[in-house]
Design a protein around this motif. Structure first.
Motif, PDB file in Angstrom:
ATOM      1  N   GLY A 243       0.437  33.289  -4.519  1.00  0.00           N
ATOM      2  CA  GLY A 243       0.354  34.218  -3.412  1.00  0.00           C
ATOM      3  C   GLY A 243       0.632  33.605  -2.051  1.00  0.00           C
ATOM      4  N   SER A 244       1.078  32.355  -2.007  1.00  0.00           N
ATOM      5  CA  SER A 244       1.301  31.668  -0.735  1.00  0.00           C
ATOM      6  C   SER A 244       2.774  31.326  -0.560  1.00  0.00           C
ATOM      7  N   LYS A 245       3.225  31.257   0.687  1.00  0.00           N
ATOM      8  CA  LYS A 245       4.563  30.783   0.996  1.00  0.00           C
ATOM      9  C   LYS A 245       4.552  29.319   1.424  1.00  0.00           C
ATOM     10  N   ALA A 246       3.381  28.703   1.385  1.00  0.00           N
ATOM     11  CA  ALA A 246       3.266  27.284   1.703  1.00  0.00           C
ATOM     12  C   ALA A 246       3.595  26.448   0.466  1.00  0.00           C
ATOM     13  N   LYS A 247       3.907  25.178   0.710  1.00  0.00           N
ATOM     14  CA  LYS A 247       4.169  24.232  -0.372  1.00  0.00           C
ATOM     15  C   LYS A 247       3.069  23.178  -0.389  1.00  0.00           C
ATOM     16  N   ASN A 248       2.621  22.831  -1.586  1.00  0.00           N
ATOM     17  CA  ASN A 248       1.653  21.763  -1.710  1.00  0.00           C
ATOM     18  C   ASN A 248       2.297  20.410  -1.412  1.00  0.00           C
ATOM     19  N   PRO A 249       1.529  19.458  -0.895  1.00  0.00           N
ATOM     20  CA  PRO A 249       2.057  18.095  -0.729  1.00  0.00           C
ATOM     21  C   PRO A 249       2.433  17.528  -2.095  1.00  0.00           C
ATOM     22  N   GLY A 250       3.601  16.867  -2.168  1.00  0.00           N
ATOM     23  CA  GLY A 250       4.027  16.357  -3.457  1.00  0.00           C
ATOM     24  C   GLY A 250       4.843  15.085  -3.402  1.00  0.00           C
ATOM     25  N   SER A 251       4.942  14.455  -2.216  1.00  0.00           N
ATOM     26  CA  SER A 251       5.799  13.283  -2.043  1.00  0.00           C
ATOM     27  C   SER A 251       4.993  12.111  -1.501  1.00  0.00           C
ATOM     28  N   PHE A 252       5.551  10.905  -1.681  1.00  0.00           N
ATOM     29  CA  PHE A 252       4.810   9.690  -1.332  1.00  0.00           C
ATOM     30  C   PHE A 252       5.649   8.741  -0.471  1.00  0.00           C
ATOM     31  N   VAL A 253       4.930   7.839   0.188  1.00  0.00           N
ATOM     32  CA  VAL A 253       5.552   6.732   0.924  1.00  0.00           C
ATOM     33  C   VAL A 253       5.328   5.472   0.102  1.00  0.00           C
ATOM     34  N   TYR A 254       6.400   4.701  -0.119  1.00  0.00           N
ATOM     35  CA  TYR A 254       6.343   3.544  -1.019  1.00  0.00           C
ATOM     36  C   TYR A 254       6.723   2.249  -0.293  1.00  0.00           C
ATOM     37  N   ARG A 255       6.265   1.144  -0.858  1.00  0.00           N
ATOM     38  CA  ARG A 255       6.696  -0.184  -0.432  1.00  0.00           C
ATOM     39  C   ARG A 255       6.993  -1.020  -1.671  1.00  0.00           C
ATOM     40  N   PHE A 256       8.199  -1.588  -1.731  1.00  0.00           N
ATOM     41  CA  PHE A 256       8.575  -2.450  -2.851  1.00  0.00           C
ATOM     42  C   PHE A 256       8.508  -3.899  -2.398  1.00  0.00           C
ATOM     43  N   VAL A 257       7.715  -4.695  -3.094  1.00  0.00           N
ATOM     44  CA  VAL A 257       7.541  -6.116  -2.783  1.00  0.00           C
ATOM     45  C   VAL A 257       8.322  -6.912  -3.830  1.00  0.00           C
ATOM     46  N   PRO A 258       9.488  -7.457  -3.469  1.00  0.00           N
ATOM     47  CA  PRO A 258      10.320  -8.115  -4.477  1.00  0.00           C
ATOM     48  C   PRO A 258       9.826  -9.507  -4.837  1.00  0.00           C
ATOM     49  N   VAL A 259      10.142  -9.922  -6.041  1.00  0.00           N
ATOM     50  CA  VAL A 259       9.874 -11.300  -6.454  1.00  0.00           C
ATOM     51  C   VAL A 259      10.750 -12.252  -5.650  1.00  0.00           C
ATOM     52  N   ASP A 260      11.999 -11.851  -5.451  1.00  0.00           N
ATOM     53  CA  ASP A 260      12.974 -12.653  -4.708  1.00  0.00           C
ATOM     54  C   ASP A 260      13.735 -11.710  -3.791  1.00  0.00           C
ATOM     55  N   ARG A 261      13.508 -11.811  -2.493  1.00  0.00           N
ATOM     56  CA  ARG A 261      14.118 -10.852  -1.579  1.00  0.00           C
ATOM     57  C   ARG A 261      15.639 -10.977  -1.526  1.00  0.00           C
ATOM     58  N   SER A 262      16.200 -12.070  -2.015  1.00  0.00           N
ATOM     59  CA  SER A 262      17.650 -12.220  -2.041  1.00  0.00           C
ATOM     60  C   SER A 262      18.275 -11.611  -3.286  1.00  0.00           C
ATOM     61  N   ASP A 263      17.452 -11.183  -4.235  1.00  0.00           N
ATOM     62  CA  ASP A 263      17.960 -10.602  -5.474  1.00  0.00           C
ATOM     63  C   ASP A 263      16.946  -9.592  -6.005  1.00  0.00           C
ATOM     64  N   LEU A 264      17.134  -8.331  -5.645  1.00  0.00           N
ATOM     65  CA  LEU A 264      16.180  -7.292  -6.027  1.00  0.00           C
ATOM     66  C   LEU A 264      16.197  -7.022  -7.522  1.00  0.00           C
ATOM     67  N   THR A 265      17.255  -7.449  -8.217  1.00  0.00           N
ATOM     68  CA  THR A 265      17.318  -7.215  -9.660  1.00  0.00           C
ATOM     69  C   THR A 265      16.310  -8.070 -10.425  1.00  0.00           C
TER      70      THR A 265
END
Length: 542
Positions: A243-265
């Motif tokens: 019955g609402s035209k509002a949307k529930n919150p459903g998204s996030f803010v993320y941070r990826f901490v790499p093992v090696d910042r020169s090679d994200l793979t």
């Protein structure tokens, strides 16, 4: 500073926008003496009427590239900068008003690089480039606008497939340059089929899906910090309560901490932001927002608090996935894992950027909201969206503080891409959508916020760009609902970008204080849909 003459590809060599009369009040706000950009009126949304863009009188803009520019290395799939090669560039009445799919070049990344190549091995492509992924149409691709090149070499197609040569590139939204990996980072905003890609910057780009490390989600904003972490902002709309035209919150803010910042793979740890309730002192989580609890989420007291000025919340980063413990090498659903980990959902956050001069301790991100004047969440539950500020002692810190920096309203809603123009002023642009355009009678705008201002007083940002509606978008708006018509119905501001093009760690957005129009600092934005124009804003020296 005198404006430099540039080689411009396209029908118009350059366009100067003048301030026009709009449907919304221009207000009384002005930028500070350092920038001195005058606030102007919004452009009205009038069915069937095209309108030029308007800028503060201190500014002017030039066409850098537009959708009809022919690529220097076209393929059967992609021949033009902003259109797929699957139809005419204007609606064809003989074919049911069908037209080529408009590919919507999105987030801009400006870089100064030497030794890049194109389709012509004998041509010098210069060293100033704007990279863009394309997010519209049935296929995505990666282009490079060669700012120093002549019209024949102006736009280079870098890739249409992943490194395997077979898998099509998904629609691309966000982009940035990772100076340690020496790769473009690209995001695909496609829910649990979304992706993070990395790509080399030259022709025949090697494009790799690295979602086994960073996960799949509706990622849009992507940004490095000085420690080599990758910050991701997800844009995914939640379901509406009954019955609402509002949307529930459903998204996030993320941070990826790499093992090696020169090679994200090599993998690393993906974290999501968790906000602690000032009422219960427990994390604000997705519980009560899912389909099993249709009356919760958007209308909770915690959501009202998050949407209110003057409240400060404790935050923490919670781990949602770690490749040190998951050796499968398979992509994972980051959104689902963030919910399980107790992270805090927001109402469609879109993009984020670090404030210069803070040593990456202040992160601002936009929340789009519902983009609907009929939403019953507008008044008190974040329906109009806004801008948040996250502060930490260090970009690697596990804890911080969150506050609402700016609460949107009908005239300032659907905030999307953001960029710091200098150390104290944040530019944010609207993607309000055709529904809200028609409801409020005004098209999208770009605003300049003072990072030191208190917007609780009713102060409003400077409107420095009032987007118009080009002739192609005006025609498209008239054709919505026509069988066979397949494109969007309005222009949209996106890709606001302020950079000096430095490809090293010192060039990460937020590492240096921008100097707009000085010392190599340049300002770009994209007018999506319609003619798909990439603009450069410069100072109006008369």
């Amino acid at each position: 500073m005198a404006l430099r003459k540039r080689s411009i590809a396209g029908a118009a060599v350059f366009a100067v926008a003048a301030a026009g009369v709009g449907a919304l009040s221009a207000g009384t706000a002005n930028a500070d003496e350092k920038l001195n950009w005058t606030s102007i009126a919004a452009n009205p949304a009038v069915r069937g009427v095209a309108a030029p863009n308007a800028l503060s009188p201190q500014l002017r803009e030039y066409i850098v590239a537009q959708g009809s520019n022919v690529l220097e290395n076209p393929t059967d799939l992609v021949k033009y900068y902003g259109y797929l090669n699957n139809g005419t560039l204007t609606p064809d009445p003989a074919k049911g008003f069908a037209e080529a799919s408009k590919t919507e070049p999105d987030k801009n990344t400006y870089l100064r690089l030497s030794g890049l190549h194109g389709a012509d091995p004998t041509y010098d492509y210069g060293r100033n480039f704007v990279f863009q992924g394309h997010e519209g149409g049935p296929a995505g691709y990666l282009t490079r606008v060669n700012l120093d090149a002549d019209p024949a070499h102006r736009v280079t197609l870098l890739a249409t497939t992943l490194a395997d040569g077979k898998t099509p590139i998904p629609d691309i939204d966000g982009s940035t340059w990772d100076p340690w990996a020496k790769r473009l980072l690209l995001t695909a905003e496609n829910g649990n089929k979304g992706a993070v890609l990395q790509a080399t910057p030259d022709v025949n780009s090697k494009v790799e899906d690295i979602s086994f490390a960073l996960g799949r989600a509706g990622y849009e904003g992507v940004q490095n910090d000085s420690a080599g972490n990758v910050w991701l902002v997800e844009d995914a709309s939640g379901a509406s309560p009954a019955g609402s035209k509002a949307k529930n919150p459903g998204s996030f803010v993320y941070r990826f901490v790499p093992v090696d910042r020169s090679d994200l793979t090599k993998g690393g740890k993906l974290q999501a932001l968790q906000v602690v309730s000032n009422r219960s002192h427990a994390p604000i989580t997705f519980q009560g927002i899912d389909a099993a609890h249709p009356t919760g989420g958007v209308f909770t007291a915690d959501q009202a608090d998050l949407s209110s000025y003057g409240k400060v919340f404790d935050t923490a980063w919670v781990t949602v996935h770690d490749t040190a413990t998951d050796h499968s090498g398979l992509a994972f659903d980051a959104n689902a894992l963030a919910k399980q980990a107790g992270a805090t959902p927001f109402k469609r956050p879109e993009n984020g950027v670090f404030r210069p001069g803070t040593k990456f301790r202040e992160f601002y991100f936009t929340v789009t909201g519902d983009t609907n004047a009929a939403s019953d969440a507008n008044a008190a539950y974040g329906g109009w969206g806004g801008v948040y500020q996250l502060t930490q002692d260090d970009p690697r810190a596990d804890h911080g503080k969150l506050r609402l920096f700016y609460a949107g309203d009908q005239a300032h809603s659907g905030l999307d891409n953001i960029a710091f123009v200098d150390a104290d002023h944040l530019a944010a642009v609207e993607d309000a959508g055709s529904t809200l355009h028609n409801q409020r009678g005004a098209l999208d705008s770009a605003y300049l916020f003072d990072a030191g201002a208190d917007y609780r007083t009713g102060r409003q940002p400077v409107r420095f760009l009032a987007e118009g509606r080009d002739e192609a978008a005006t025609e498209d708006a008239l054709l919505i609902g026509t069988p066979g018509f397949n494109n969007d119905d309005d222009n949209e501001i996106t890709g606001i970008h302020v950079s000096n093009g430095d490809p090293g760690p010192a060039g990460i957005l937020g590492a240096q204080n921008p100097k707009p129009f000085k010392d190599g600092w340049r300002v770009f934005w994209s007018q999506q849909h319609g003619q798909n124009i990439l603009w450069e804003i410069t100072r109006n020296d008369g």
